[in-house]
Design a protein around this motif. Structure first.
Motif, PDB file in Angstrom:
ATOM      1  N   THR A  14       0.829  -1.206   0.000  1.00 17.52           N
ATOM      2  CA  THR A  14       0.000   0.000   0.000  1.00 17.52           C
ATOM      3  C   THR A  14       0.861   1.253   0.000  1.00 17.52           C
ATOM      4  OG1 THR A  14      -1.718  -1.186   1.204  1.00 17.52           O
ATOM      5  CG2 THR A  14      -1.831   1.213   1.234  1.00 17.52           C
ATOM      6  N   ALA A  15       1.927   1.261   0.782  1.00 17.46           N
ATOM      7  CA  ALA A  15       2.815   2.421   0.835  1.00 17.46           C
ATOM      8  C   ALA A  15       3.448   2.684  -0.522  1.00 17.46           C
ATOM      9  CB  ALA A  15       3.892   2.202   1.894  1.00 17.46           C
ATOM     10  N   ASN A  16       3.843   1.645  -1.214  1.00 16.18           N
ATOM     11  CA  ASN A  16       4.449   1.822  -2.531  1.00 16.18           C
ATOM     12  C   ASN A  16       3.439   2.289  -3.572  1.00 16.18           C
ATOM     13  OD1 ASN A  16       7.338   1.140  -2.403  1.00 16.18           O
ATOM     14  ND2 ASN A  16       6.538  -0.731  -1.502  1.00 16.18           N
ATOM     15  N   VAL A  17       2.223   1.795  -3.505  1.00 18.34           N
ATOM     16  CA  VAL A  17       1.192   2.255  -4.434  1.00 18.34           C
ATOM     17  C   VAL A  17       0.857   3.718  -4.163  1.00 18.34           C
ATOM     18  CG1 VAL A  17      -1.245   1.977  -5.075  1.00 18.34           C
ATOM     19  CG2 VAL A  17       0.225  -0.029  -4.867  1.00 18.34           C
ATOM     20  N   LEU A  18       0.729   4.097  -2.884  1.00 15.46           N
ATOM     21  CA  LEU A  18       0.443   5.484  -2.534  1.00 15.46           C
ATOM     22  C   LEU A  18       1.573   6.416  -2.954  1.00 15.46           C
ATOM     23  CD1 LEU A  18      -1.188   5.136   0.993  1.00 15.46           C
ATOM     24  CD2 LEU A  18      -2.303   5.752  -1.155  1.00 15.46           C
ATOM     25  N   ALA A  19       2.795   5.931  -2.961  1.00 11.87           N
ATOM     26  CA  ALA A  19       3.928   6.758  -3.374  1.00 11.87           C
ATOM     27  C   ALA A  19       3.905   7.034  -4.872  1.00 11.87           C
ATOM     28  CB  ALA A  19       5.234   6.082  -2.990  1.00 11.87           C
ATOM     29  N   MET A  20       3.268   6.174  -5.636  1.00 12.98           N
ATOM     30  CA  MET A  20       3.211   6.363  -7.088  1.00 12.98           C
ATOM     31  C   MET A  20       2.158   7.383  -7.509  1.00 12.98           C
ATOM     32  SD  MET A  20       3.528   2.579  -8.610  1.00 12.98           S
ATOM     33  CE  MET A  20       4.239   1.322  -7.594  1.00 12.98           C
ATOM     34  N   ILE A  21       1.188   7.651  -6.644  1.00  4.53           N
ATOM     35  CA  ILE A  21       0.102   8.571  -6.983  1.00  4.53           C
ATOM     36  C   ILE A  21       0.555   9.991  -6.677  1.00  4.53           C
ATOM     37  CG2 ILE A  21      -2.283   9.184  -6.476  1.00  4.53           C
ATOM     38  CD1 ILE A  21      -2.664   6.262  -5.546  1.00  4.53           C
ATOM     39  N   PRO A  22       0.381  10.933  -7.606  1.00  2.00           N
ATOM     40  CA  PRO A  22       0.798  12.318  -7.350  1.00  2.00           C
ATOM     41  C   PRO A  22       0.053  12.928  -6.153  1.00  2.00           C
ATOM     42  CG  PRO A  22       0.273  11.998  -9.666  1.00  2.00           C
ATOM     43  CD  PRO A  22      -0.137  10.762  -8.956  1.00  2.00           C
ATOM     44  N   SER A  23       0.733  13.882  -5.500  1.00  2.00           N
ATOM     45  CA  SER A  23       0.164  14.507  -4.315  1.00  2.00           C
ATOM     46  C   SER A  23       0.529  15.983  -4.286  1.00  2.00           C
ATOM     47  CB  SER A  23       0.704  13.819  -3.068  1.00  2.00           C
ATOM     48  OG  SER A  23       0.322  14.507  -1.914  1.00  2.00           O
ATOM     49  N   ARG A  24      -0.372  16.809  -3.762  1.00  7.28           N
ATOM     50  CA  ARG A  24      -0.106  18.243  -3.671  1.00  7.28           C
ATOM     51  C   ARG A  24       0.753  18.592  -2.455  1.00  7.28           C
ATOM     52  NH1 ARG A  24      -3.958  21.822  -6.536  1.00  7.28           N
ATOM     53  NH2 ARG A  24      -5.216  20.445  -7.813  1.00  7.28           N
ATOM     54  N   ASP A  25       0.719  17.787  -1.423  1.00  5.59           N
ATOM     55  CA  ASP A  25       1.458  18.096  -0.196  1.00  5.59           C
ATOM     56  C   ASP A  25       2.710  17.236  -0.028  1.00  5.59           C
ATOM     57  OD1 ASP A  25       0.278  15.675   0.380  1.00  5.59           O
ATOM     58  OD2 ASP A  25      -0.405  16.259   2.376  1.00  5.59           O
ATOM     59  N   ASN A  26       3.263  16.762  -1.122  1.00  5.43           N
ATOM     60  CA  ASN A  26       4.469  15.922  -1.107  1.00  5.43           C
ATOM     61  C   ASN A  26       4.305  14.665  -0.261  1.00  5.43           C
ATOM     62  OD1 ASN A  26       5.933  17.595  -2.827  1.00  5.43           O
ATOM     63  ND2 ASN A  26       6.551  18.898  -1.134  1.00  5.43           N
ATOM     64  N   HIS A  27       3.113  14.108  -0.236  1.00  4.67           N
ATOM     65  CA  HIS A  27       2.809  12.821   0.406  1.00  4.67           C
ATOM     66  C   HIS A  27       2.848  12.860   1.929  1.00  4.67           C
ATOM     67  CE1 HIS A  27       2.905  10.924  -3.534  1.00  4.67           C
ATOM     68  NE2 HIS A  27       4.057  11.521  -3.753  1.00  4.67           N
ATOM     69  N   TRP A  28       2.850  14.015   2.561  1.00  6.50           N
ATOM     70  CA  TRP A  28       2.952  14.062   4.018  1.00  6.50           C
ATOM     71  C   TRP A  28       1.709  13.514   4.701  1.00  6.50           C
ATOM     72  CZ3 TRP A  28       7.076  14.222   6.815  1.00  6.50           C
ATOM     73  CH2 TRP A  28       8.240  14.748   6.269  1.00  6.50           C
ATOM     74  N   ARG A  29       0.504  13.830   4.200  1.00 10.80           N
ATOM     75  CA  ARG A  29      -0.713  13.284   4.816  1.00 10.80           C
ATOM     76  C   ARG A  29      -0.730  11.770   4.719  1.00 10.80           C
ATOM     77  NH1 ARG A  29      -5.005  16.119   1.868  1.00 10.80           N
ATOM     78  NH2 ARG A  29      -3.668  17.903   1.680  1.00 10.80           N
TER      79      ARG A  29
END
Length: 83
Positions: A14-29
């Motif tokens: 799950t962490a690796n999949v979430l890292a692949m999705i773009p984010s506006r807050d640099n993935h901090w949330r």
């Protein structure tokens, strides 16, 4: 394979999949959510499989969430050098 190790593997996936999705807050949330979910899983792995497996899962989690660990280290260094 025990249930706790399966949960840890699912957390890593799950962490690796979430890292692949773009984010506006640099993935901090997402990192905060992963930390909140990962700490009980880490405790469960340690309880069920022993401290060596717990340390291995902790190292894997720290490698995935490396920037929160870096910022924690910088903050601790600043607090220790000040006090």
């Amino acid at each position: 394979m025990s249930l706790s190790l399966i949960l840890a593997a699912l957390w890593a996936l799950t962490a690796n999949v979430l890292a692949m999705i773009p984010s506006r807050d640099n993935h901090w949330r997402r990192a905060y959510a992963l930390i909140a979910v990962g700490i009980p899983i880490l405790g469960y792995v340690t309880y069920e499989n022993g401290p060596w497996w717990g340390l291995a899962v902790l190292a894997a989690g720290m490698s995935v969430l490396r920037y929160p660990v870096v910022y924690l280290g910088r903050w601790l260094r600043r607090v220790v050098l000040r006090g």
